[in-house]
Design a protein around this motif. Sequence first.
Motif, PDB file in Angstrom:
ATOM      1  N   PRO A 181       0.808  -1.220   0.000  1.00 13.06           N
ATOM      2  CA  PRO A 181       0.000   0.000   0.000  1.00 13.06           C
ATOM      3  C   PRO A 181       0.845   1.275   0.000  1.00 13.06           C
ATOM      4  O   PRO A 181       0.432   2.291  -0.578  1.00 13.06           O
ATOM      5  N   THR A 302     -11.034  -8.788   8.786  1.00 14.28           N
ATOM      6  CA  THR A 302      -9.885  -8.505   7.926  1.00 14.28           C
ATOM      7  C   THR A 302     -10.171  -8.921   6.485  1.00 14.28           C
ATOM      8  O   THR A 302      -9.248  -9.043   5.686  1.00 14.28           O
ATOM      9  N   LEU A 307     -11.782  -4.127   5.540  1.00 12.67           N
ATOM     10  CA  LEU A 307     -10.612  -3.248   5.448  1.00 12.67           C
ATOM     11  C   LEU A 307     -10.943  -1.976   4.672  1.00 12.67           C
ATOM     12  O   LEU A 307     -10.496  -0.874   5.037  1.00 12.67           O
ATOM     13  N   LEU A 308     -11.726  -2.103   3.606  1.00 15.34           N
ATOM     14  CA  LEU A 308     -12.159  -0.914   2.862  1.00 15.34           C
ATOM     15  C   LEU A 308     -13.020  -0.022   3.734  1.00 15.34           C
ATOM     16  O   LEU A 308     -12.915   1.217   3.674  1.00 15.34           O
ATOM     17  N   SER A 311     -10.531   1.814   6.154  1.00 18.97           N
ATOM     18  CA  SER A 311      -9.718   2.849   5.501  1.00 18.97           C
ATOM     19  C   SER A 311     -10.587   4.025   5.054  1.00 18.97           C
ATOM     20  O   SER A 311     -10.168   5.182   5.139  1.00 18.97           O
ATOM     21  N   ARG A 339      -5.587  -4.580  10.415  1.00 21.64           N
ATOM     22  CA  ARG A 339      -6.612  -3.536  10.551  1.00 21.64           C
ATOM     23  C   ARG A 339      -5.980  -2.180  10.885  1.00 21.64           C
ATOM     24  O   ARG A 339      -6.415  -1.151  10.384  1.00 21.64           O
ATOM     25  N   ALA A 342      -4.766  -0.805   7.700  1.00 18.49           N
ATOM     26  CA  ALA A 342      -5.867  -0.248   6.912  1.00 18.49           C
ATOM     27  C   ALA A 342      -6.264   1.133   7.430  1.00 18.49           C
ATOM     28  O   ALA A 342      -6.550   2.054   6.645  1.00 18.49           O
ATOM     29  N   ILE A 345      -3.769   3.611   6.234  1.00 23.53           N
ATOM     30  CA  ILE A 345      -4.015   3.987   4.837  1.00 23.53           C
ATOM     31  C   ILE A 345      -4.993   5.147   4.781  1.00 23.53           C
ATOM     32  O   ILE A 345      -4.800   6.127   4.054  1.00 23.53           O
ATOM     33  N   GLY A 346      -6.052   5.070   5.574  1.00 26.92           N
ATOM     34  CA  GLY A 346      -7.047   6.136   5.567  1.00 26.92           C
ATOM     35  C   GLY A 346      -6.526   7.447   6.110  1.00 26.92           C
ATOM     36  O   GLY A 346      -6.755   8.503   5.523  1.00 26.92           O
ATOM     37  N   VAL A 392      -6.675   5.462  -2.003  1.00 31.50           N
ATOM     38  CA  VAL A 392      -7.066   4.733  -0.787  1.00 31.50           C
ATOM     39  C   VAL A 392      -7.637   3.350  -1.098  1.00 31.50           C
ATOM     40  O   VAL A 392      -7.200   2.353  -0.501  1.00 31.50           O
ATOM     41  N   THR A 396      -5.691  -0.166  -0.168  1.00 40.00           N
ATOM     42  CA  THR A 396      -6.351  -1.134   0.718  1.00 40.00           C
ATOM     43  C   THR A 396      -6.398  -2.511   0.073  1.00 40.00           C
ATOM     44  O   THR A 396      -6.163  -3.537   0.732  1.00 40.00           O
ATOM     45  N   TRP A 400      -4.674  -6.006   1.422  1.00 33.73           N
ATOM     46  CA  TRP A 400      -5.433  -7.259   1.533  1.00 33.73           C
ATOM     47  C   TRP A 400      -4.742  -8.389   0.775  1.00 33.73           C
ATOM     48  O   TRP A 400      -4.656  -9.520   1.259  1.00 33.73           O
TER      49      TRP A 400
END
Length: 406
Positions: A181, A302, A307-308, A311, A339, A342, A345-346, A392, A396, A400
């Motif tokens: 990521p 997970t 996860l989406l 994030s 997690r 994730a 990432i956000g 993003v 993600t 994954w």
Amino acid sequence: MEQHPTAAPDSASSAEPPSRRGLVVVVALLAASFVVIATGILPWRDTLVLADRVVPVLGFVAAITIVTELAAEAGVFTALAGRLARWGRGRRILLWLFVLALAVVSTIFLSLDTTAVLVTPVVVLLALHAGLPPLPFALATVWLANTASLLLPVSNLTNLLAEGRMDVGGPAGFAALVAAPAAVGIVVPVIVLSLMFRKELRGRYSAPPVERAPDRTLLLVSAIVVAALLPLLVSGLPVWIPATVAAVVIVVLFGIRRPGALSLKLVPWQPLGIAVGLFVLVETAHTRGLTAFISNIGGSGTDLLSLLQLSALGTVSSNAINNLPAYLVLEPIGHSPVRLAALLIGVNLGPLVTPWASLATLLWHQKITGLGVTLSWPKFMLAGLGVVLLTVPLATVALWLTSGAL
């Protein structure tokens, strides 16, 4: 976006007095924190646990800021930019690639604030002196300051906080988890920027004259300190230790050769005060039931959709209230390293839309306006939204696919 370059100041240093509004915010946060601790709303035991966790992190932030501020004062970043201009051999696209690389490396090893505050003025001045439009270079530094800040714990304060909860084997384990990521967070914005400004990046430029450093010894030793620090930050040592040693060395060096550059303004009092206040108040909220509420909206799995969801929640929260409080609020629902990644990432790749989503963006805007570069906030937000909507979700999915969360 508009740009109106004017005569630029000579110094790239970021030592500026904090704004009155910022001081009010700091005082209010610290006063509220004192109240909740003194009254027992945040139990004393929880306060000690919180202090044990965040004091080393804040110590690192203070130390690395001193190192990078004084390195900039010595001319390290300016000298490096001058070399990039020569290596570009008058070709705009080559200089562009070098500047992108500088922003990425600076963010990864020296934190996003270093790129936003210290690298930005250097590359904007470089563009102005070379007769190039400065906006592409300015936008590159602020986007990459945020999106390139995922790879190492030292890249972002949120990463340092998350690493302490992940138990993934130090910086190497952290980097292994987020490598895919993190690559997305770099590659996608670079592609978008290069396409946005493809016309401006064609052709040639005249390399600006090389400015000799007023104190070459100070420049060389400061550069050595920074270069020696980089591998130590990923060595597995608690990062506050090498950063503190480097800060002491460079302060002693300046005390000998340029004592006038030393002042208490080198310490980032305002960001530290804001961070302390947020740590205490958000921890208080969690002890009083916030965790249960967040758990109901943040999910727990997970799988890809979970996860989406996480994030996306981190992205929306960052652009609503700023990425640091967003991370602190949502951290308890990061029940596993995947997690938490994730969530990172956000809160790292997502704060590109609103001006307040990242403190680095606000500091960056102060810098570019001081250099005479203006921009349209609506266009900035629209462009940032486009990048976020690409970056993003792709990051993600990359997490994954590579984390064993299938």
